[in-house]
Design a protein around this motif. Sequence first.
Motif, PDB file in Angstrom:
ATOM      1  N   PHE A 242     -75.902-103.952  -8.259  1.00  0.00           N
ATOM      2  CA  PHE A 242     -77.157-104.295  -7.580  1.00  0.00           C
ATOM      3  C   PHE A 242     -76.916-104.656  -6.118  1.00  0.00           C
ATOM      4  O   PHE A 242     -77.769-104.434  -5.269  1.00  0.00           O
ATOM      5  CB  PHE A 242     -77.904-105.402  -8.332  1.00  0.00           C
ATOM      6  N   TYR A 243     -75.725-105.153  -5.840  1.00  0.00           N
ATOM      7  CA  TYR A 243     -75.381-105.386  -4.432  1.00  0.00           C
ATOM      8  C   TYR A 243     -75.446-104.047  -3.678  1.00  0.00           C
ATOM      9  O   TYR A 243     -76.016-103.949  -2.599  1.00  0.00           O
ATOM     10  CB  TYR A 243     -73.984-106.013  -4.308  1.00  0.00           C
ATOM     11  N   GLY A 244     -74.866-103.000  -4.291  1.00  0.00           N
ATOM     12  CA  GLY A 244     -74.859-101.678  -3.676  1.00  0.00           C
ATOM     13  C   GLY A 244     -76.246-101.063  -3.581  1.00  0.00           C
ATOM     14  O   GLY A 244     -76.493-100.170  -2.780  1.00  0.00           O
ATOM     15  N   ARG A 245     -77.174-101.540  -4.413  1.00  0.00           N
ATOM     16  CA  ARG A 245     -78.520-100.983  -4.368  1.00  0.00           C
ATOM     17  C   ARG A 245     -79.426-101.724  -3.398  1.00  0.00           C
ATOM     18  O   ARG A 245     -80.323-101.135  -2.808  1.00  0.00           O
ATOM     19  CB  ARG A 245     -79.151-101.056  -5.757  1.00  0.00           C
ATOM     20  N   ILE A 246     -79.207-103.046  -3.275  1.00  0.00           N
ATOM     21  CA  ILE A 246     -80.205-103.873  -2.597  1.00  0.00           C
ATOM     22  C   ILE A 246     -79.728-104.488  -1.282  1.00  0.00           C
ATOM     23  O   ILE A 246     -80.482-104.559  -0.320  1.00  0.00           O
ATOM     24  CB  ILE A 246     -80.697-104.963  -3.589  1.00  0.00           C
ATOM     25  N   ALA A 247     -78.460-104.910  -1.238  1.00  0.00           N
ATOM     26  CA  ALA A 247     -77.985-105.613  -0.032  1.00  0.00           C
ATOM     27  C   ALA A 247     -77.981-104.690   1.175  1.00  0.00           C
ATOM     28  O   ALA A 247     -77.735-103.488   1.055  1.00  0.00           O
ATOM     29  CB  ALA A 247     -76.585-106.170  -0.272  1.00  0.00           C
TER      30      ALA A 247
ATOM     31  N   GLY B 119     -64.690 -99.796 -22.754  1.00  0.00           N
ATOM     32  CA  GLY B 119     -64.549 -98.853 -21.643  1.00  0.00           C
ATOM     33  C   GLY B 119     -65.836 -98.121 -21.340  1.00  0.00           C
ATOM     34  O   GLY B 119     -66.191 -97.899 -20.181  1.00  0.00           O
ATOM     35  N   GLU B 120     -66.569 -97.754 -22.405  1.00  0.00           N
ATOM     36  CA  GLU B 120     -67.811 -96.998 -22.195  1.00  0.00           C
ATOM     37  C   GLU B 120     -68.808 -97.797 -21.357  1.00  0.00           C
ATOM     38  O   GLU B 120     -69.436 -97.263 -20.442  1.00  0.00           O
ATOM     39  CB  GLU B 120     -68.459 -96.627 -23.533  1.00  0.00           C
ATOM     40  N   ARG B 121     -68.954 -99.089 -21.662  1.00  0.00           N
ATOM     41  CA  ARG B 121     -69.915 -99.914 -20.912  1.00  0.00           C
ATOM     42  C   ARG B 121     -69.464-100.062 -19.450  1.00  0.00           C
ATOM     43  O   ARG B 121     -70.278-100.035 -18.533  1.00  0.00           O
ATOM     44  CB  ARG B 121     -70.035-101.309 -21.544  1.00  0.00           C
ATOM     45  N   ILE B 122     -68.157-100.219 -19.260  1.00  0.00           N
ATOM     46  CA  ILE B 122     -67.643-100.371 -17.892  1.00  0.00           C
ATOM     47  C   ILE B 122     -67.880 -99.092 -17.086  1.00  0.00           C
ATOM     48  O   ILE B 122     -68.325 -99.137 -15.944  1.00  0.00           O
ATOM     49  CB  ILE B 122     -66.139-100.729 -17.921  1.00  0.00           C
ATOM     50  N   TRP B 123     -67.625 -97.941 -17.715  1.00  0.00           N
ATOM     51  CA  TRP B 123     -67.742 -96.663 -17.004  1.00  0.00           C
ATOM     52  C   TRP B 123     -69.194 -96.409 -16.557  1.00  0.00           C
ATOM     53  O   TRP B 123     -69.441 -95.911 -15.460  1.00  0.00           O
ATOM     54  CB  TRP B 123     -67.212 -95.540 -17.896  1.00  0.00           C
TER      55      TRP B 123
ATOM     56  N   LYS C 251     -72.292 -95.986 -11.434  1.00  0.00           N
ATOM     57  CA  LYS C 251     -73.443 -96.324 -10.581  1.00  0.00           C
ATOM     58  C   LYS C 251     -72.982 -96.999  -9.288  1.00  0.00           C
ATOM     59  O   LYS C 251     -73.557 -96.779  -8.227  1.00  0.00           O
ATOM     60  CB  LYS C 251     -74.411 -97.229 -11.349  1.00  0.00           C
ATOM     61  N   ILE C 252     -71.930 -97.805  -9.376  1.00  0.00           N
ATOM     62  CA  ILE C 252     -71.387 -98.447  -8.165  1.00  0.00           C
ATOM     63  C   ILE C 252     -70.848 -97.373  -7.212  1.00  0.00           C
ATOM     64  O   ILE C 252     -71.071 -97.421  -6.002  1.00  0.00           O
ATOM     65  CB  ILE C 252     -70.262 -99.443  -8.538  1.00  0.00           C
ATOM     66  N   LEU C 253     -70.154 -96.377  -7.788  1.00  0.00           N
ATOM     67  CA  LEU C 253     -69.529 -95.337  -6.960  1.00  0.00           C
ATOM     68  C   LEU C 253     -70.561 -94.477  -6.234  1.00  0.00           C
ATOM     69  O   LEU C 253     -70.259 -93.864  -5.218  1.00  0.00           O
ATOM     70  CB  LEU C 253     -68.630 -94.448  -7.829  1.00  0.00           C
ATOM     71  N   LEU C 254     -71.782 -94.433  -6.758  1.00  0.00           N
ATOM     72  CA  LEU C 254     -72.818 -93.613  -6.122  1.00  0.00           C
ATOM     73  C   LEU C 254     -73.773 -94.443  -5.263  1.00  0.00           C
ATOM     74  O   LEU C 254     -74.690 -93.910  -4.654  1.00  0.00           O
ATOM     75  CB  LEU C 254     -73.615 -92.846  -7.187  1.00  0.00           C
TER      76      LEU C 254
ATOM     77  N   PRO D 212     -69.250 -89.131  -9.273  1.00  0.00           N
ATOM     78  CA  PRO D 212     -68.473 -90.384  -9.261  1.00  0.00           C
ATOM     79  C   PRO D 212     -66.960 -90.149  -9.230  1.00  0.00           C
ATOM     80  O   PRO D 212     -66.237 -90.808  -8.493  1.00  0.00           O
ATOM     81  CB  PRO D 212     -68.891 -91.079 -10.563  1.00  0.00           C
ATOM     82  N   MET D 213     -66.483 -89.176 -10.011  1.00  0.00           N
ATOM     83  CA  MET D 213     -65.039 -88.927 -10.072  1.00  0.00           C
ATOM     84  C   MET D 213     -64.483 -88.472  -8.721  1.00  0.00           C
ATOM     85  O   MET D 213     -63.333 -88.741  -8.389  1.00  0.00           O
ATOM     86  CB  MET D 213     -64.733 -87.889 -11.170  1.00  0.00           C
ATOM     87  N   THR D 214     -65.310 -87.786  -7.922  1.00  0.00           N
ATOM     88  CA  THR D 214     -64.857 -87.306  -6.614  1.00  0.00           C
ATOM     89  C   THR D 214     -64.529 -88.486  -5.703  1.00  0.00           C
ATOM     90  O   THR D 214     -63.553 -88.466  -4.956  1.00  0.00           O
ATOM     91  CB  THR D 214     -65.945 -86.414  -5.982  1.00  0.00           C
ATOM     92  N   VAL D 215     -65.351 -89.536  -5.798  1.00  0.00           N
ATOM     93  CA  VAL D 215     -65.101 -90.733  -4.997  1.00  0.00           C
ATOM     94  C   VAL D 215     -63.851 -91.447  -5.525  1.00  0.00           C
ATOM     95  O   VAL D 215     -62.962 -91.845  -4.775  1.00  0.00           O
ATOM     96  CB  VAL D 215     -66.307 -91.706  -5.077  1.00  0.00           C
ATOM     97  N   LEU D 216     -63.784 -91.557  -6.851  1.00  0.00           N
ATOM     98  CA  LEU D 216     -62.719 -92.334  -7.479  1.00  0.00           C
ATOM     99  C   LEU D 216     -61.348 -91.674  -7.308  1.00  0.00           C
ATOM    100  O   LEU D 216     -60.338 -92.353  -7.150  1.00  0.00           O
ATOM    101  CB  LEU D 216     -63.051 -92.481  -8.970  1.00  0.00           C
TER     102      LEU D 216
END
Length: 384
Positions: free
Chosen positions: A155-160, A186-190, A195-198, A243-247
């Motif tokens: 949400f920081y990445g979406r709003i700040a 792992g599934e929940r983290i991914w 979403k953070i990566l995008l 996302p994988m391209t960024v990571l």
Amino acid sequence: ELFEKKNYELRIAGGAVRDLLSGMTPQDIDFATTATPAEMKEMFTSAGVRLINNKGEKHGTITARLHEQNFEITTLRIDVVTDGRHAEVEFTTDWEKDAERRDLTVNSMFLGLDGMLYDFFNGYEDLKNKKIRFVGKASERIQEDYLRILRYFRFYGRIAEKPGDHEPSTLQAIKENAKGLAGISGERIWVELKKILLGNHVNHLVRLMYELDIAQYIGLPLDGNLEEFDRVTKNIQNLCPKPMTVLASLFKVKDDITNLDLRLKISKEEKNLGFFLVKHRHELTKAMGPEPLRPYQDFIMDSREANINSKICELLTYQGEEHLLREMQRWTVPSFPVSGHDLRKMGVSSGKEIGTALQQLRDEWKKSGYHMDKEELLSCLKKL
């Protein structure tokens, strides 16, 4: 109307309220109510409203289907016991108590269907000021569900508005509780990490994951390549990468992707894209001269890999080649105009000879930049 008739209160809750106040159309709308699941079931059934059973009931959620749309309605609740992953809940009719157990102030508001905003923790103020804060004490909220650390980042990445605008006490709480993420699936983290990566501020947020000792618990390499990451996050601005391209820019070797997969169980397609980028990012680059795209086109023409076009487009994104990427997206893979049948008609009979001849013609065709047509190629064969 159904809820009103029975004197149950019904309000829009959480994310949809945040989106509406930001001037966005919410993806899905969740409701909260003072009615218990049993009361809702009875009310909906007697009104002939279809219920969808999706196991949410023990958490207090009933899903009703109206006008081809699903609506999730959850009874107000208090978390009684939490283990950092799941909560045992009991129902309440106290709206503030329900808001209190939500993660961030911007997600803890309710909206009456008459347009009245119920905001117990200054969420609207925070939203207007583009501040991301936990409801109440950060460490308590995090310990209820450690995934909230990543939700804070998302949400920081979406709003700040700008990177680095955190409350020091929040970062301290995140650092102290980072290892709680080791117990989250792992599934929940991914889901959160993608979403953070995008989102915005991705460079700042991933660097923060390293500074706050989070990286190691979510499958990221301990010695991530942050210099490459800096370069690539600049390259991809405005290019809509996967996302994988960024990571992938954090990975130095193939094993880094294998380890990520062990922790997060990423899809086969994501894993293969990671391998592809790490392998080709430095040597498969544009040509000098009039045909900068040629190396990429040749690679596609020679390749037997699945979805090679999309991988090449991600590679161009990774490299920040915006102009070439647009050109690549417009390019259609030409098909080789000569077949074995054509050669038989010209009197080449043995299978082995046909194979050799086709290969020679393919080479000529490639040299011509895939421009030679059937006639030109066949007259070329006579010379050969």
